[in-house]
Design an enzyme around this catalytic site. Structure first.
Site, short mmCIF file in Angstrom:
data_model
loop_
_atom_site.label_atom_id
_atom_site.label_comp_id
_atom_site.label_asym_id
_atom_site.label_seq_id
_atom_site.Cartn_x
_atom_site.Cartn_y
_atom_site.Cartn_z
CD1 TRP A 265 -0.58 -1.56 3.26
CD2 TRP A 265 0.55 0.28 3.32
NE1 TRP A 265 -0.09 -1.83 4.11
CE2 TRP A 265 0.86 -0.71 4.41
CE3 TRP A 265 1.39 1.41 3.11
CZ2 TRP A 265 1.85 -0.09 5.34
CZ3 TRP A 265 2.06 1.88 4.29
CH2 TRP A 265 2.45 1.17 5.37
N GLY B 261 6.03 -6.86 -0.64
CA GLY B 261 5.24 -6.75 0.57
C GLY B 261 6.19 -6.93 1.70
CE LYS C 241 -4.92 -9.15 -2.94
NZ LYS C 241 -4.55 -7.67 -2.28
N PRO C 242 -3.73 -5.50 -5.96
CG PRO C 242 -5.28 -4.10 -6.23
CD PRO C 242 -4.95 -5.17 -6.68
CD GLU D 244 12.37 -6.49 -5.61
OE1 GLU D 244 13.03 -5.95 -4.64
OE2 GLU D 244 12.75 -7.14 -6.36
CG LEU D 245 10.42 -10.03 0.65
CD1 LEU D 245 10.69 -11.24 1.12
CD2 LEU D 245 8.98 -10.04 0.20
P1 NAD Z 1 1.74 -7.39 2.96
O1 NAD Z 1 2.72 -8.34 2.99
O2 NAD Z 1 0.80 -7.23 4.20
O3 NAD Z 1 0.74 -7.22 2.07
C1 NAD Z 1 1.34 -7.25 0.67
C2 NAD Z 1 0.28 -7.88 -0.51
O4 NAD Z 1 0.30 -9.21 -0.26
C3 NAD Z 1 -1.12 -7.07 -0.24
O5 NAD Z 1 -1.65 -7.11 -1.68
C4 NAD Z 1 -1.86 -8.33 0.36
O6 NAD Z 1 -3.20 -8.49 0.17
C5 NAD Z 1 -1.23 -9.61 -0.17
N1 NAD Z 1 -1.20 -10.97 0.27
C6 NAD Z 1 -1.55 -11.16 1.84
N2 NAD Z 1 -1.42 -12.31 2.09
C7 NAD Z 1 -1.15 -12.98 0.91
C8 NAD Z 1 -0.93 -14.52 0.65
N3 NAD Z 1 -0.96 -15.36 1.49
N4 NAD Z 1 -0.71 -14.87 -0.53
C9 NAD Z 1 -0.64 -13.75 -1.75
N5 NAD Z 1 -1.02 -12.19 -1.33
C10 NAD Z 1 -1.13 -11.96 -0.29
O7 NAD Z 1 2.54 -5.76 2.99
P2 NAD Z 1 2.09 -4.23 3.19
O8 NAD Z 1 1.88 -4.11 4.58
O9 NAD Z 1 0.89 -4.32 2.24
O10 NAD Z 1 3.21 -3.63 2.75
C11 NAD Z 1 4.44 -3.29 3.46
C12 NAD Z 1 5.55 -4.24 3.15
O11 NAD Z 1 6.14 -3.98 1.85
C13 NAD Z 1 6.82 -3.45 4.07
O12 NAD Z 1 7.53 -4.48 4.65
C14 NAD Z 1 7.56 -2.94 3.04
O13 NAD Z 1 9.05 -2.85 3.26
C15 NAD Z 1 7.31 -3.88 1.94
N6 NAD Z 1 7.57 -3.13 0.66
C16 NAD Z 1 8.98 -3.63 -0.07
C17 NAD Z 1 9.27 -3.07 -1.05
C18 NAD Z 1 10.63 -3.38 -1.92
O14 NAD Z 1 10.83 -3.06 -3.05
N7 NAD Z 1 11.53 -4.24 -1.33
C19 NAD Z 1 8.67 -1.99 -1.64
C20 NAD Z 1 7.57 -1.56 -1.18
C21 NAD Z 1 6.98 -2.21 0.30
#
Ligand code: NAD
Length: 514
Positions: free
Chosen positions: A145, A218, A169-170, A240-241
């Site tokens: 997000w 994520g 999938k956003p 990318e985490l």
């Molecule tokens: P999140 O992991 O909670 O969610 C990310 C996405 O995954 C969402 O669209 C969510 O609906 C989906 N998701 C959740 N469970 C899933 C499953 N079991 N299977 C498939 N998809 C699933 O992350 P967030 O809270 O939305 O974002 C913040 C995180 O993203 C932070 O840790 C940040 O560091 C990371 N991030 C990393 C980068 C990078 O380039 N390394 C860039 C931006 C954000």
């Protein structure tokens, strides 16, 4: 972690502005059947998209670039409405997406060109060798997000440029910007090779169940689940985490620039950037002066909801859950002996948390070891460069780092000792603007990388090897049946001769091996 409402409604997500709680939109929760149907439709149209070739696709990507630029103000409004960002923080999203469209549309033809290496092995020298790159039919792109319009653009643009179809999938927190993204693609009349699947984690899981390649951005916790799901299907993936990016401030640094850069790198987007500065190590001789400058910079930041006025520097956090994490890290640090020198608490409005500088922190505290993803800058005094490097590397994460020094060669030497995917010297976030170099995390910050010039498009392709004769063929090759000692010896002798290092091994095998 990202749920924004109790999941009582199983059919729709109500999206709210976290800055003021206003409802700003609704999107459907797509079932796994609906996601499968979308993937099937993408599969129908993807071959035509691939057949257009990079030049044909370039026309659509540039038309879409025009749409993004023409609709930028509206896109920024939508981004702000669902994130609570400042105008300045939201404004970069369409502009950077337009730049990425330009880059991948302009370079894909060169990057996807067939390669024709000359064979190293004499037994293949009579062949024309080709490596060709064929796209995965359906790429699933799952996004977080923090940059709801730009984040899809980072990854789905090179996937489309490669000739793949994309199922996006956003995040459930910020789906409205993605709705705009896909609406634009449809509005320009582009081939239907970009589809949207909104929903929670189950919808993301359905995307994985129907994709041929998964690009996930994520948290590390969700990334691990995605990797397991991909392994079950033997799907290739790229992750990318999260990160915990260190800044190393050396005694010879321009301290004004370091304090300005680190204030921006820590507070931009309210600290909700994967590569934001999350911890700072400062050499002892300049520690006090640096902390004073950083604190002054952070203290003067203006925070609030500015709509189109550009009146504020720092906005809201995207969710109340995110604000609670920031609070937990600050409160935990203070309880263990850290000091807040500015900020330190929620403002009391929406999800805002005051821009915060912490000192007297150490690696026993969550604010130094876990990803905060908020507006905090914990600062540590170190004895020297070696201690700064050791502490910077003492993390499960390895996304990026910054080094601040008056000696660029020293900066590069230190960069090569940091266990991270990117190092910016005397700057922050600069690698996030450079798709010519890879952006990927080491350790628990990721698997694989996005971008990196040609690699950024080729990751969405399966390399295929093709051999065909370069010389007139006979009815048989040397090694074909029936086996004949003379032909086998000749063929393998050629191989042996080409591999031999020195005359002794050139001709015949040693007696014992014959
Ligand atoms: P999140 O992991 O909670 O969610 C990310 C996405 O995954 C969402 O669209 C969510 O609906 C989906 N998701 C959740 N469970 C899933 C499953 N079991 N299977 C498939 N998809 C699933 O992350 P967030 O809270 O939305 O974002 C913040 C995180 O993203 C932070 O840790 C940040 O560091 C990371 N991030 C990393 C980068 C990078 O380039 N390394 C860039 C931006 C954000």
């Amino acid at each position: 972690m990202t749920a924004i409402q109790p999941k009582t409604d199983t059919t729709a997500i109500v999206v709210r502005n976290p800055a003021d709680g206003r409802v700003v939109g609704t999107v459907p929760i797509e079932t796994s059947e609906a996601v499968a149907a979308k993937a099937r439709e993408l599969r129908l149209f993807q071959p035509e998209w691939a057949a257009l070739g990079p030049r044909g696709r370039k026309r659509w990507l540039l038309k879409y670039q025009d749409w993004v630029l023409d609709n930028a103000e509206h896109i920024i409004d939508v981004v702000q409405s669902e994130t609570g960002k400042t105008r300045a923080d939201a404004s970069g999203e369409p502009a950077n997406t337009a730049s990425l469209l330009d880059y991948w549309a302009g370079h894909a033809e060169q990057f996807l060109t067939d390669e024709h290496p000359r064979s190293f092995n004499p037994l293949a020298m009579t062949k024309k060798l080709t490596t060709t790159y064929r796209p995965y039919p359906v790429v699933g792109v799952i996004t977080p997000w923090n940059f709801p319009f730009l984040m899809p653009g980072l990854d789905l643009v090179p996937a489309l440029a490669a000739g793949a179809a994309v199922l996006l999938k956003p995040s459930e927190v910020t789906p409205l910007s993605a709705v705009e993204f896909v609406r634009g693609w449809t509005e320009i009349g582009a081939p239907p090779v970009l589809a949207l699947a909104t929903g929670y984690g189950a919808t993301g899981a359905a995307v994985i169940a129907n994709a041929d390649f998964v690009q996930f951005t994520g948290s590390t916790a969700t990334g691990r689940k995605v990797a397991v799901a991909c392994a079950e299907r033997l799907l290739p993936y790229s992750l990318e985490l999260g990160g915990k990016d260190p800044a190393l401030v050396l005694a010879d640094a321009d301290l004004d620039r370091a304090a300005n850069g680190i204030a921006w790198g820590g507070m931009f987007n309210s600290g909700q950037v994967c590569v934001s500065v999350e911890r700072v190590y400062v050499e002892a001789p300049v520690y006090d002066e640096f902390v004073a400058k950083l604190t002054a910079n952070v203290r003067r930041l203006r925070q609030g909801q500015d709509d189109r006025t550009f009146a504020f520097d720092v906005g809201a956090l995207a969710t109340s859950a995110q604000r609670d994490i920031v609070q937990r890290h600050v409160d935990g640090a203070v309880a263990a002996g850290a000091r807040v020198v500015t900020g330190g608490k929620p403002t009391g409005t929406g999800t805002f948390f005051e821009p915060t500088v912490l000192v007297d922190v150490d690696h026993s505290m969550a604010c130094m070891t876990e990803e905060t993803f908020g507006p905090t800058l914990p600062v540590v005094k170190v004895a020297d460069e070696a201690e700064a490097i050791r502490l910077a590397n003492d993390s499960v994460y390895g996304l990026s780092a910054t080094v601040w020094t008056g000696d660029k060669e020293r900066g590069e030497r230190i960069a090569r000792q940091l266990d991270v995917g990117a190092v910016n010297i005397n700057d922050v976030l600069s690698n996030a603007f450079a798709c010519d170099v890879p952006m990927g995390g080491w350790k628990q910050s990721g698997v694989g990388a996005r971008w990196g010039g040609a690699a950024g498009v080729l990751k969405y392709c399966r390399p295929q090897a093709i051999t065909s004769p370069r010389v007139p063929t006979q009815s048989k090759e040397l090694l074909w049946y029936p086996t004949a000692r003379r032909r086998v010896k000749f063929a393998l002798g050629l191989l042996r001769a080409s591999a031999a290092r020195g005359v002794r091994r050139f001709g015949v095998a040693p007696r014992a091996a014959r």
